[in-house]
Design an enzyme around this catalytic site. Structure first.
Site, PDB file in Angstrom:
ATOM      1  N   HIS A   1       1.603  -4.454  -1.638  1.00  0.00           N
ATOM      2  CA  HIS A   1       0.855  -3.172  -0.896  1.00  0.00           C
ATOM      3  C   HIS A   1      -0.424  -3.220  -0.946  1.00  0.00           C
ATOM      4  CE1 HIS A   1       2.173  -2.326  -5.139  1.00  0.00           C
ATOM      5  NE2 HIS A   1       0.872  -1.585  -5.390  1.00  0.00           N
TER       6      HIS A   1
ATOM      7  N   CYS B   1      11.065  -0.049  -0.612  1.00  0.00           N
ATOM      8  CA  CYS B   1      12.089  -0.190   0.351  1.00  0.00           C
ATOM      9  C   CYS B   1      12.742   1.228   0.390  1.00  0.00           C
ATOM     10  CB  CYS B   1      12.830  -1.244  -0.146  1.00  0.00           C
ATOM     11  SG  CYS B   1      12.291  -2.888   0.113  1.00  0.00           S
TER      12      CYS B   1
HETATM   13  P1  5GP Z   1       0.291  -0.938  -8.368  1.00  0.00           P
HETATM   14  O1  5GP Z   1      -0.173  -0.744  -9.627  1.00  0.00           O
HETATM   15  O2  5GP Z   1       1.420  -1.690  -8.137  1.00  0.00           O
HETATM   16  O3  5GP Z   1      -0.727  -1.757  -7.519  1.00  0.00           O
HETATM   17  O4  5GP Z   1       0.526   0.273  -7.657  1.00  0.00           O
HETATM   18  C1  5GP Z   1       1.485   0.989  -7.346  1.00  0.00           C
HETATM   19  C2  5GP Z   1       1.027   2.391  -6.865  1.00  0.00           C
HETATM   20  O5  5GP Z   1       2.353   3.119  -6.371  1.00  0.00           O
HETATM   21  C3  5GP Z   1       0.268   3.234  -7.966  1.00  0.00           C
HETATM   22  O6  5GP Z   1      -1.127   3.660  -7.512  1.00  0.00           O
HETATM   23  C4  5GP Z   1       1.179   4.450  -7.934  1.00  0.00           C
HETATM   24  O7  5GP Z   1       0.577   5.720  -8.169  1.00  0.00           O
HETATM   25  C5  5GP Z   1       1.988   4.338  -6.586  1.00  0.00           C
HETATM   26  N1  5GP Z   1       3.322   5.136  -6.798  1.00  0.00           N
HETATM   27  C6  5GP Z   1       4.273   4.710  -7.715  1.00  0.00           C
HETATM   28  N2  5GP Z   1       5.405   5.447  -7.546  1.00  0.00           N
HETATM   29  C7  5GP Z   1       5.199   6.205  -6.340  1.00  0.00           C
HETATM   30  C8  5GP Z   1       6.140   6.989  -5.825  1.00  0.00           C
HETATM   31  O8  5GP Z   1       7.281   7.384  -5.984  1.00  0.00           O
HETATM   32  N3  5GP Z   1       5.599   7.496  -4.439  1.00  0.00           N
HETATM   33  C9  5GP Z   1       4.355   7.071  -4.166  1.00  0.00           C
HETATM   34  N4  5GP Z   1       3.925   7.730  -3.151  1.00  0.00           N
HETATM   35  N5  5GP Z   1       3.427   6.409  -4.816  1.00  0.00           N
HETATM   36  C10 5GP Z   1       3.957   5.965  -5.793  1.00  0.00           C
HETATM   37 ZN    ZN Z   2      10.591  -3.605  -1.304  1.00  0.00          ZN
END
Ligand code: 5GP
Ligand code: ZN
Length: 113
Positions: free
Chosen positions: A102, A10
């Site tokens: 996401h 967000c």
């Molecule tokens: P999940 O593990 O929840 O499926 O994926 C979260 C993703 O968000 C990870 O691939 C991680 O690298 C990415 N991510 C985490 N923090 C940030 C951020 O501050 N900026 C961006 N662009 N990606 C992020």
């Molecule tokens: Zn959110």
């Protein structure tokens, strides 16, 4: 659109945390993952905050459907001409770390399974 002040994504939507955006419209945002797991690694998020695939209601499902219809063109324009993988991590065992739904878009190279 629902927002959560404590949510990282967000904050990215609101521009409070910088990101490299590749596509934005009134319903969704696509930006580069900060720790890419493939040559191209994009994250597609709805501008409506909700945590989990398993918790989405009908309206949120429409948003996911909307994102899925937009992703082919966005992927093509961002180096995934030869295909890509869409991943949704659901919950702890899948390694979900950010609780704002996401879609990972992975490509730009031959992916292993
Ligand atoms: P999940 O593990 O929840 O499926 O994926 C979260 C993703 O968000 C990870 O691939 C991680 O690298 C990415 N991510 C985490 N923090 C940030 C951020 O501050 N900026 C961006 N662009 N990606 C992020
Ligand atoms: Zn959110």
């Amino acid at each position: 659109m629902t927002k959560n002040d404590d949510c990282l994504f967000c904050k990215i939507i609101d521009g409070k945390i910088p990101s490299t955006k590749v596509y934005e419209d009134e319903k969704m945002l696509v930006f580069k993952d900060i720790e890419p797991k493939a040559k191209v690694h994009l994250l597609a998020i709805a501008k409506d905050h909700f945590k989990l695939l398993s918790e989405m209601d009908g309206q949120q499902a429409e948003l996911v459907k909307y994102m899925l219809t937009k992703i082919p063109q966005i992927a093509k324009e961002n180096g995934c001409e030869n295909g890509y993988r869409i991943v949704i991590n659901q919950g702890a065992d899948a390694g979900q770390t950010v609780f704002h739904l996401h879609l990972h878009i992975l490509g730009g190279e031959q992916l292993g399974w």
